[in-house]
Scaffold this active site. Structure first.
Site, PDB file in Angstrom:
ATOM      1  N   ARG A 177       0.866  -1.188   0.000  1.00  0.00           N
ATOM      2  CA  ARG A 177       0.000   0.000   0.000  1.00  0.00           C
ATOM      3  C   ARG A 177       0.900   1.234   0.000  1.00  0.00           C
ATOM      4  O   ARG A 177       1.590   1.495   0.980  1.00  0.00           O
ATOM      5  CB  ARG A 177      -0.881  -0.030   1.263  1.00  0.00           C
ATOM      6  CG  ARG A 177      -2.091   0.919   1.201  1.00  0.00           C
ATOM      7  CD  ARG A 177      -2.746   1.060   2.565  1.00  0.00           C
ATOM      8  NE  ARG A 177      -1.897   1.841   3.442  1.00  0.00           N
ATOM      9  CZ  ARG A 177      -1.884   1.736   4.782  1.00  0.00           C
ATOM     10  NH1 ARG A 177      -2.669   0.888   5.397  1.00  0.00           N
ATOM     11  NH2 ARG A 177      -1.073   2.505   5.500  1.00  0.00           N
ATOM     12  N   HIS A 211      -3.963   4.458   4.518  1.00  0.00           N
ATOM     13  CA  HIS A 211      -5.135   3.571   4.442  1.00  0.00           C
ATOM     14  C   HIS A 211      -6.323   4.328   3.835  1.00  0.00           C
ATOM     15  O   HIS A 211      -6.934   3.874   2.876  1.00  0.00           O
ATOM     16  CB  HIS A 211      -5.484   3.058   5.845  1.00  0.00           C
ATOM     17  CG  HIS A 211      -6.800   2.376   5.910  1.00  0.00           C
ATOM     18  ND1 HIS A 211      -7.052   1.199   5.245  1.00  0.00           N
ATOM     19  CD2 HIS A 211      -7.970   2.735   6.509  1.00  0.00           C
ATOM     20  CE1 HIS A 211      -8.319   0.854   5.457  1.00  0.00           C
ATOM     21  NE2 HIS A 211      -8.891   1.767   6.211  1.00  0.00           N
ATOM     22  N   TYR A 271       3.342   4.724  11.591  1.00  0.00           N
ATOM     23  CA  TYR A 271       3.575   3.285  11.782  1.00  0.00           C
ATOM     24  C   TYR A 271       4.267   2.588  10.609  1.00  0.00           C
ATOM     25  O   TYR A 271       4.796   1.493  10.775  1.00  0.00           O
ATOM     26  CB  TYR A 271       2.263   2.567  12.131  1.00  0.00           C
ATOM     27  CG  TYR A 271       1.182   2.676  11.073  1.00  0.00           C
ATOM     28  CD1 TYR A 271       1.117   1.770  10.006  1.00  0.00           C
ATOM     29  CD2 TYR A 271       0.224   3.691  11.115  1.00  0.00           C
ATOM     30  CE1 TYR A 271       0.141   1.878   9.032  1.00  0.00           C
ATOM     31  CE2 TYR A 271      -0.757   3.800  10.149  1.00  0.00           C
ATOM     32  CZ  TYR A 271      -0.795   2.898   9.115  1.00  0.00           C
ATOM     33  OH  TYR A 271      -1.758   3.002   8.143  1.00  0.00           O
TER      34      TYR A 271
HETATM   35  C1  LIG Z   1     -16.250  -6.008  10.002  1.00  0.00           C
HETATM   36  C2  LIG Z   1     -15.304  -4.833  10.029  1.00  0.00           C
HETATM   37  N1  LIG Z   1     -14.377  -4.774  10.996  1.00  0.00           N
HETATM   38  C3  LIG Z   1     -13.522  -3.711  11.044  1.00  0.00           C
HETATM   39  C4  LIG Z   1     -13.608  -2.701  10.134  1.00  0.00           C
HETATM   40  C5  LIG Z   1     -12.661  -1.497  10.191  1.00  0.00           C
HETATM   41  N2  LIG Z   1     -11.717  -1.548   9.077  1.00  0.00           N
HETATM   42  C6  LIG Z   1     -11.929  -0.814   7.955  1.00  0.00           C
HETATM   43  S1  LIG Z   1     -10.752  -1.064   6.821  1.00  0.00           S
HETATM   44  C7  LIG Z   1      -9.912  -2.137   7.810  1.00  0.00           C
HETATM   45  C8  LIG Z   1      -8.639  -2.797   7.329  1.00  0.00           C
HETATM   46  C9  LIG Z   1      -8.862  -3.722   6.201  1.00  0.00           C
HETATM   47  O1  LIG Z   1      -7.643  -4.195   5.704  1.00  0.00           O
HETATM   48  P1  LIG Z   1      -7.539  -5.042   4.377  1.00  0.00           P
HETATM   49  O2  LIG Z   1      -8.663  -6.013   4.290  1.00  0.00           O
HETATM   50  O3  LIG Z   1      -6.171  -5.598   4.357  1.00  0.00           O
HETATM   51  O4  LIG Z   1      -7.757  -3.977   3.204  1.00  0.00           O
HETATM   52  P2  LIG Z   1      -6.867  -2.709   2.811  1.00  0.00           P
HETATM   53  O5  LIG Z   1      -7.472  -1.511   3.488  1.00  0.00           O
HETATM   54  O6  LIG Z   1      -5.489  -2.970   3.255  1.00  0.00           O
HETATM   55  O7  LIG Z   1      -6.985  -2.580   1.316  1.00  0.00           O
HETATM   56  C10 LIG Z   1     -10.553  -2.291   9.040  1.00  0.00           C
HETATM   57  C11 LIG Z   1     -10.081  -3.135  10.150  1.00  0.00           C
HETATM   58  C12 LIG Z   1     -14.610  -2.802   9.125  1.00  0.00           C
HETATM   59  N3  LIG Z   1     -14.751  -1.886   8.154  1.00  0.00           N
HETATM   60  N4  LIG Z   1     -15.427  -3.885   9.088  1.00  0.00           N
END
Ligand SMILES: Cc1ncc(C[n+]2csc(CCOP(=O)(O)OP(=O)(O)O)c2C)c(N)n1
Ligand SMILES: [Mg+2]
Length: 344
Positions: free
Chosen positions: A232, A236, A245
């Site tokens: 990435r 985020h 971080y």
């Molecule tokens: C069920 C749920 N738990 C927690 C969150 C909060 N949250 C939003 S994005 C994220 C990280 C997701 O990471 P990843 O699947 O690796 O996708 P990336 O953002 O890295 O593309 C989290 C924990 C959420 N949206 N839905």
């Protein structure tokens, strides 16, 4: 290996540059308070574009998480307007209408994965010659939904491609805190179908892996799990500060593997790309984004539209909520300027 043709590689680079430029412009619009929270695409372009270029938009379905929609241009230029409707917090945002085979944004992590399996199973039952590709992140793979969906897909032999975009982070959680498994691809063994890991910065490798998985699925051989390894390159979302971080040396090394710069360099070397083409594609991307943003802003706010796709007919409770929204009694979450706050 199924290699894309020169023309396909050029089209893929157009889509990758377009997605990056549009993502960056959307970031700026968020900073100006014109759109809500957004998740930039930087670093994922080759994975998303390479994957959808191996699909047939006339038959195959795509279920995004939240980072991919801006790069789904191959599925129709109209998608951009839905991306912008979503970004301004319009209730109709993300509901990409038929015949475009792209399902809405998914913020609730991993819920799109069982949806993909159900959709793929439905295609089989209807003798529909299509496959389903679902994008999800390394973080989403820790949700129960991933394991339940993977297991069921294996049992059913459903024509589904699980594409895990391992970008090394789930917000601030690094990948080594996400799983103790040797890879995300390795998880396919427990489901009883192939798992492959590819360099997600290499558009040809992603194209090839998806093409192979698609052929397997169409031949009735069932699902494939593909792990695309990327990094990435941005925060985020607009609500994040990764400098707190992400190790500086790690991001610097990842910038050296930038998927857009990599394909640019390759096509330049082959005489298929130059600065003038780059400038033309960037200008067209910005013009399209601005037009989509203006169109989204002038789309009337149907405050009850968010309830439209819940059931065929409203339940009693939904009917009450709809009446409340239409009477202005409910809180739509949309501010006076038509902008909502955070989606994530
Ligand atoms: C069920 C749920 N738990 C927690 C969150 C909060 N949250 C939003 S994005 C994220 C990280 C997701 O990471 P990843 O699947 O690796 O996708 P990336 O953002 O890295 O593309 C989290 C924990 C959420 N949206 N839905
Ligand atoms: Mg991630």
């Amino acid at each position: 290996m199924a290699r894309p043709t020169d023309e396909q590689r050029r089209e893929m680079l157009v889509d990758m540059v377009t997605a990056r430029v549009q993502s960056q412009r959307t970031w700026n619009l968020q900073r100006q308070g014109q759109v809500g929270t957004m998740a930039p695409i930087e670093g994922h372009e080759a994975t998303v574009v390479g994957a959808v270029h191996a699909l047939d938009p006339g038959h195959d379905w795509v279920l995004p998480q939240y980072r991919e929609p801006i790069a789904l241009r191959r599925y129709g230029p109209e998608i951009l307007e839905h991306v912008m409707l979503y970004n301004i917090g319009h209730p109709a945002g993300g509901h990409i209408p038929a015949p475009i085979r792209v399902l809405p944004y998914q913020i609730s992590l991993a819920t799109q994965i069982p949806h993909a399996v159900g959709l793929a199973w439905g295609l089989t039952l209807q003798d529909d010659p299509g496959v389903v590709l679902v994008f999800f992140g390394d973080g989403s793979s820790s949700e129960g939904d991933f394991y339940e969906a993977g297991n069921l897909a294996g049992v059913l032999g459903a024509p589904v491609i699980f594409l895990c975009v391992n970008n090394q982070w789930a917000i601030s959680t690094p990948v080594h805190r996400q799983t103790a498994a040797e890879s995300f691809a390795a998880k396919a063994a427990a489901f009883g179908f192939p798992g492959v890991q590819v360099d997600g910065n290499d558009v040809d490798a992603v194209y090839d892996a998806v093409q192979t998985a698609r052929e397997r699925a169409l031949a009735g051989q069932g699902p494939t799990l593909i792990e695309a390894v990327v990094y990435r390159l941005g925060p985020h979302t607009t609500a994040d500060d990764p400098t707190r971080y992400v190790p500086a040396e790690e991001i610097e090394a990842a910038q050296g593997r930038d998927p857009v710069l990599r394909l640019c360099a390759e096509l330049e070397e082959a005489g298929l790309w130059d600065d003038a083409v780059q400038a033309e594609v960037e200008a067209a991307a910005l013009t399209a984004l601005d037009a989509a943003f203006e169109a989204a802003k002038s789309t009337p706010l149907a405050t009850d539209a968010m309830l439209d796709h819940c059931y065929t007919e409203d339940t009693q409770r939904l009917a009450r909520q709809r009446a409340g929204l239409l009477a202005g009694a409910g809180h739509s979450g949309v501010g006076p300027d038509g902008v909502v706050g955070s989606h994530a």
